[in-house]
Design a protein around this motif. Structure first.
Motif, PDB file in Angstrom:
ATOM      1  N   ARG A   1       1.310  -0.796   0.308  1.00 55.36           N
ATOM      2  CA  ARG A   1       0.149  -0.405   0.076  1.00 55.36           C
ATOM      3  C   ARG A   1       0.515   1.273   0.373  1.00 55.36           C
ATOM      4  O   ARG A   1       0.156   2.248  -0.344  1.00 55.36           O
ATOM      5  CB  ARG A   1      -0.948  -0.102   0.967  1.00 55.36           C
ATOM      6  N   GLU A   2       2.079   1.323   0.478  1.00 56.79           N
ATOM      7  CA  GLU A   2       2.636   2.020   1.130  1.00 56.79           C
ATOM      8  C   GLU A   2       3.369   1.956  -0.462  1.00 56.79           C
ATOM      9  O   GLU A   2       3.573   3.747  -0.851  1.00 56.79           O
ATOM     10  CB  GLU A   2       3.724   1.848   2.232  1.00 56.79           C
ATOM     11  N   LEU A   3       4.140   1.691  -1.513  1.00 55.85           N
ATOM     12  CA  LEU A   3       4.333   1.641  -2.227  1.00 55.85           C
ATOM     13  C   LEU A   3       3.560   2.276  -3.887  1.00 55.85           C
ATOM     14  O   LEU A   3       3.820   2.860  -4.124  1.00 55.85           O
ATOM     15  CB  LEU A   3       5.085   0.331  -3.313  1.00 55.85           C
ATOM     16  N   LEU A   4       1.843   1.506  -3.615  1.00 51.98           N
ATOM     17  CA  LEU A   4       0.378   2.052  -4.328  1.00 51.98           C
ATOM     18  C   LEU A   4       0.782   3.734  -3.745  1.00 51.98           C
ATOM     19  O   LEU A   4       1.179   4.704  -5.224  1.00 51.98           O
ATOM     20  CB  LEU A   4      -0.544   1.239  -4.338  1.00 51.98           C
ATOM     21  N   SER A   5       0.800   4.189  -3.033  1.00 50.13           N
ATOM     22  CA  SER A   5       0.621   5.313  -2.666  1.00 50.13           C
ATOM     23  C   SER A   5       1.632   6.337  -3.202  1.00 50.13           C
ATOM     24  O   SER A   5       1.501   7.781  -3.353  1.00 50.13           O
ATOM     25  CB  SER A   5       0.552   5.480  -1.176  1.00 50.13           C
ATOM     26  N   VAL A   6       2.890   5.909  -2.747  1.00 52.05           N
ATOM     27  CA  VAL A   6       3.965   6.666  -3.784  1.00 52.05           C
ATOM     28  C   VAL A   6       3.737   6.580  -4.874  1.00 52.05           C
ATOM     29  O   VAL A   6       4.589   7.842  -5.630  1.00 52.05           O
ATOM     30  CB  VAL A   6       5.643   6.175  -3.725  1.00 52.05           C
ATOM     31  N   PHE A   7       3.307   5.903  -5.794  1.00 50.49           N
ATOM     32  CA  PHE A   7       3.257   5.883  -7.130  1.00 50.49           C
ATOM     33  C   PHE A   7       2.384   6.891  -7.510  1.00 50.49           C
ATOM     34  O   PHE A   7       1.856   6.927  -8.263  1.00 50.49           O
ATOM     35  CB  PHE A   7       3.022   4.049  -7.712  1.00 50.49           C
ATOM     36  N   LEU A   8       0.947   6.910  -6.688  1.00 45.59           N
ATOM     37  CA  LEU A   8      -0.304   7.826  -6.951  1.00 45.59           C
ATOM     38  C   LEU A   8      -0.004   9.005  -6.280  1.00 45.59           C
ATOM     39  O   LEU A   8       0.218   9.054  -7.293  1.00 45.59           O
ATOM     40  CB  LEU A   8      -1.437   6.878  -5.565  1.00 45.59           C
ATOM     41  N   SER A   9       1.237   9.562  -5.954  1.00 43.17           N
ATOM     42  CA  SER A   9       1.606  10.177  -5.272  1.00 43.17           C
ATOM     43  C   SER A   9       2.673  11.048  -6.969  1.00 43.17           C
ATOM     44  O   SER A   9       2.394  11.947  -7.451  1.00 43.17           O
ATOM     45  CB  SER A   9       2.542  10.701  -4.659  1.00 43.17           C
ATOM     46  N   ASP A  10       3.240   9.954  -6.712  1.00 47.78           N
ATOM     47  CA  ASP A  10       4.459  10.032  -8.953  1.00 47.78           C
ATOM     48  C   ASP A  10       2.693  11.510  -9.412  1.00 47.78           C
ATOM     49  O   ASP A  10       2.785  11.715 -10.428  1.00 47.78           O
ATOM     50  CB  ASP A  10       4.951   9.399  -8.920  1.00 47.78           C
ATOM     51  N   GLU A  11       2.401   9.868 -10.319  1.00 46.36           N
ATOM     52  CA  GLU A  11       1.419  10.226 -10.928  1.00 46.36           C
ATOM     53  C   GLU A  11       0.086  11.295 -10.725  1.00 46.36           C
ATOM     54  O   GLU A  11       0.080  12.398 -11.715  1.00 46.36           O
ATOM     55  CB  GLU A  11       0.016   8.976 -10.769  1.00 46.36           C
ATOM     56  N   GLN A  12      -0.231  11.901  -9.139  1.00 46.88           N
ATOM     57  CA  GLN A  12      -0.657  13.322  -8.915  1.00 46.88           C
ATOM     58  C   GLN A  12       0.087  13.873  -9.493  1.00 46.88           C
ATOM     59  O   GLN A  12      -0.285  15.685  -9.857  1.00 46.88           O
ATOM     60  CB  GLN A  12      -1.113  13.231  -7.330  1.00 46.88           C
ATOM     61  N   GLU A  13       1.531  13.998  -9.353  1.00 48.97           N
ATOM     62  CA  GLU A  13       2.722  15.604  -9.556  1.00 48.97           C
ATOM     63  C   GLU A  13       2.538  15.021 -11.239  1.00 48.97           C
ATOM     64  O   GLU A  13       2.965  16.600 -11.843  1.00 48.97           O
ATOM     65  CB  GLU A  13       3.693  14.753  -8.945  1.00 48.97           C
ATOM     66  N   LYS A  14       2.609  13.951 -11.710  1.00 45.72           N
ATOM     67  CA  LYS A  14       2.602  14.270 -12.634  1.00 45.72           C
ATOM     68  C   LYS A  14       1.355  14.852 -14.353  1.00 45.72           C
ATOM     69  O   LYS A  14       1.477  15.680 -14.600  1.00 45.72           O
ATOM     70  CB  LYS A  14       2.423  12.500 -13.642  1.00 45.72           C
ATOM     71  N   ARG A  15      -0.330  14.866 -13.283  1.00 42.81           N
ATOM     72  CA  ARG A  15      -0.761  14.992 -13.679  1.00 42.81           C
ATOM     73  C   ARG A  15      -0.471  16.272 -13.523  1.00 42.81           C
ATOM     74  O   ARG A  15      -0.872  17.573 -13.976  1.00 42.81           O
ATOM     75  CB  ARG A  15      -2.372  14.735 -12.773  1.00 42.81           C
ATOM     76  N   GLU A  16      -0.495  17.486 -12.320  1.00 45.03           N
ATOM     77  CA  GLU A  16      -0.175  18.387 -11.535  1.00 45.03           C
ATOM     78  C   GLU A  16       1.168  19.677 -13.060  1.00 45.03           C
ATOM     79  O   GLU A  16       0.069  19.797 -13.423  1.00 45.03           O
ATOM     80  CB  GLU A  16       0.196  19.025 -10.826  1.00 45.03           C
ATOM     81  N   ARG A  17       2.325  18.390 -12.639  1.00 44.15           N
ATOM     82  CA  ARG A  17       3.204  18.461 -13.830  1.00 44.15           C
ATOM     83  C   ARG A  17       2.366  18.906 -15.109  1.00 44.15           C
ATOM     84  O   ARG A  17       2.741  19.934 -16.321  1.00 44.15           O
ATOM     85  CB  ARG A  17       3.351  18.174 -13.854  1.00 44.15           C
ATOM     86  N   TYR A  18       1.548  18.093 -16.138  1.00 39.07           N
ATOM     87  CA  TYR A  18       0.821  18.470 -16.696  1.00 39.07           C
ATOM     88  C   TYR A  18      -0.123  19.520 -17.469  1.00 39.07           C
ATOM     89  O   TYR A  18      -0.499  20.023 -18.621  1.00 39.07           O
ATOM     90  CB  TYR A  18       0.184  16.800 -17.584  1.00 39.07           C
ATOM     91  N   ARG A  19      -0.703  19.824 -16.259  1.00 37.74           N
ATOM     92  CA  ARG A  19      -1.425  20.838 -16.274  1.00 37.74           C
ATOM     93  C   ARG A  19      -0.958  22.098 -15.936  1.00 37.74           C
ATOM     94  O   ARG A  19      -0.807  23.367 -17.212  1.00 37.74           O
ATOM     95  CB  ARG A  19      -2.231  20.925 -15.096  1.00 37.74           C
ATOM     96  N   SER A  20       0.201  22.565 -15.360  1.00 37.62           N
ATOM     97  CA  SER A  20       1.658  23.495 -15.046  1.00 37.62           C
ATOM     98  C   SER A  20       1.403  23.628 -16.615  1.00 37.62           C
ATOM     99  O   SER A  20       1.919  24.264 -17.671  1.00 37.62           O
ATOM    100  CB  SER A  20       2.144  23.228 -14.043  1.00 37.62           C
ATOM    101  N   GLU A  21       2.130  22.354 -17.130  1.00 35.62           N
ATOM    102  CA  GLU A  21       3.404  22.614 -18.456  1.00 35.62           C
ATOM    103  C   GLU A  21       2.499  22.940 -19.854  1.00 35.62           C
ATOM    104  O   GLU A  21       2.824  23.702 -20.407  1.00 35.62           O
ATOM    105  CB  GLU A  21       3.575  21.489 -18.856  1.00 35.62           C
ATOM    106  N   ASN A  22       1.075  21.925 -18.907  1.00 33.77           N
ATOM    107  CA  ASN A  22      -0.417  22.892 -20.591  1.00 33.77           C
ATOM    108  C   ASN A  22      -0.516  24.655 -20.454  1.00 33.77           C
ATOM    109  O   ASN A  22      -0.660  25.103 -21.476  1.00 33.77           O
ATOM    110  CB  ASN A  22      -1.681  21.764 -20.548  1.00 33.77           C
ATOM    111  N   ALA A  23      -0.540  24.699 -19.211  1.00 37.70           N
ATOM    112  CA  ALA A  23      -0.683  26.189 -19.045  1.00 37.70           C
ATOM    113  C   ALA A  23      -0.021  26.963 -19.686  1.00 37.70           C
ATOM    114  O   ALA A  23      -0.157  27.953 -20.380  1.00 37.70           O
ATOM    115  CB  ALA A  23      -1.102  26.254 -17.045  1.00 37.70           C
ATOM    116  N   ARG A  24       1.641  26.494 -19.225  1.00 29.82           N
ATOM    117  CA  ARG A  24       2.919  27.571 -19.553  1.00 29.82           C
ATOM    118  C   ARG A  24       3.039  27.271 -21.569  1.00 29.82           C
ATOM    119  O   ARG A  24       3.358  28.417 -21.934  1.00 29.82           O
ATOM    120  CB  ARG A  24       4.250  26.718 -18.740  1.00 29.82           C
TER     121      ARG A  24
END
Length: 338
Positions: free
Chosen positions: A260-283
């Motif tokens: 579960r902890e590993l999955l949480s890390v993966f989830l956090s990575d995915e969430q950060e990636k999605r946020e990065r995508y949004r930021s990049e798309n905004a830029r």
């Protein structure tokens, strides 16, 4: 057979027999009444059976004549004692079982008694039992003014029913009937500790069938391991199973938590990636180059740029190291769980 002398009548009762065995110094043994052969396995381990029946001298003589071919010619491996006195058949039936078992704690006195009498002939064994002060004292301590068992002819000469105890016990791979009124043990055929109860059942039932339908005065008792010890051992075994199950469950829970902890890390990575995508798309929709150039110059002027680059790199390395650590733990914990 001599007169009753100073051996009293005792009652055919499992409580009496259990206490009698204990007072002779035997540990870990009790006697239970058997009402149904189908349920006797619940008493395992059963060391032997004691059967009480109405004694008919004529029937007994016929039975002994028919069973002559089954009388063991070699009794070195069987502790068999002739009954030389009246009223002692209950205790003698008990001793016939105890003396022929090596898996019972007999206590010091009975061990010495068996060692002394083992090589004596059956009649001398019977005399040794009758002359044992300890055995006679324990037997007589259970005297009753009115007893169910009666081996004496009444003084008045009137007819009175007589009852007798015999034993059935597996000895060295064979089932034996031990009756102190017989000249020798009766070998009833081969058996094992696992099947002897099923083999003795038809023998006892056939013996009961020889009586008229109106005769119901029979008693069958099992000499078995102390049920408190058996149940305590079963509880201990259950506790060990629970402990092992809890350990396995704890390992499984730890594995799942790591997963579960590993999955949480993966989830956090995915969430950060999605946020990065949004930021990049905004830029992508805006031209931030002039602003970035200004910011970088300002940070460089204040000597902050190198520090921010180092911090970002360190955080990236820490996240990567944590992912590797969790993946390694997951591999190690999944191995033994399978």
């Amino acid at each position: 057979m001599s007169d009753a002398g100073n051996w009293c009548l005792i009652e055919s009762d499992p409580g009496v027999f259990t206490q009698l065995i204990a007072e002779m110094g035997v540990s870990g043994v009790q006697v239970e009444e058997v009402w149904d052969f189908d349920n006797i396995a619940n008493l395992n381990p059963v060391y032997g059976l004691i059967f009480l029946f109405k004694y008919d001298q004529n029937t007994a003589a016929d039975t002994m004549e028919l069973d002559q071919s089954q009388h063991s010619t070699t009794t070195d491996h069987v502790f068999f004692a002739k009954q030389v006195i009246n009223n002692a058949c209950a205790t003698q039936a008990i001793l016939s079982i105890l003396m022929n078992r090596n898996d019972i704690d007999l206590g010091k006195e009975l061990v010495q008694f068996r060692e002394f009498a083992q090589d004596l002939p059956p009649d001398m064994k019977g005399l040794t039992i009758s002359n044992s002060e300890n055995i006679r004292r324990v037997h007589n301590s259970f005297a009753r003014s009115e007893a169910f068992v009666n081996e004496q002819q009444p003084a008045s000469g009137q007819d009175e029913d007589l009852f007798h105890f015999i034993s059935y016990v597996p000895i060295h791979g064979a089932l034996y009937e031990l009756d102190g009124l017989n000249p020798a043990p009766i070998n009833l055929g081969p058996c094992t500790d696992a099947d002897w109860l099923s083999k003795v059942r038809p023998i006892i039932e056939a013996r009961m069938a020889t009586y008229s339908s109106s005769e119901i005065r029979f008693n069958l008792m099992a000499v078995c391991k102390d049920r408190t010890l058996v149940l305590t051992e079963q509880i201990d075994a259950a506790d060990r199973k629970i402990e092992n199950a809890e350990k396995k469950l704890a390992r499984a829970v730890q594995t799942l938590r790591s997963e579960r902890e590993l999955l949480s890390v993966f989830l956090s990575d995915e969430q950060e990636k999605r946020e990065r995508y949004r930021s990049e798309n905004a830029r992508r929709k805006h031209n931030f180059i002039p602003l970035v150039n200004v910011l970088l110059r300002k940070l460089a002027d204040k000597d902050k740029l190198a520090e921010l680059i180092d911090t970002a790199g360190r955080k990236a390395n820490e996240r990567a190291a944590r992912r590797r650590e969790l993946q390694q733990q997951q591999v190690q914990q999944q191995g033994p769980a399978r």
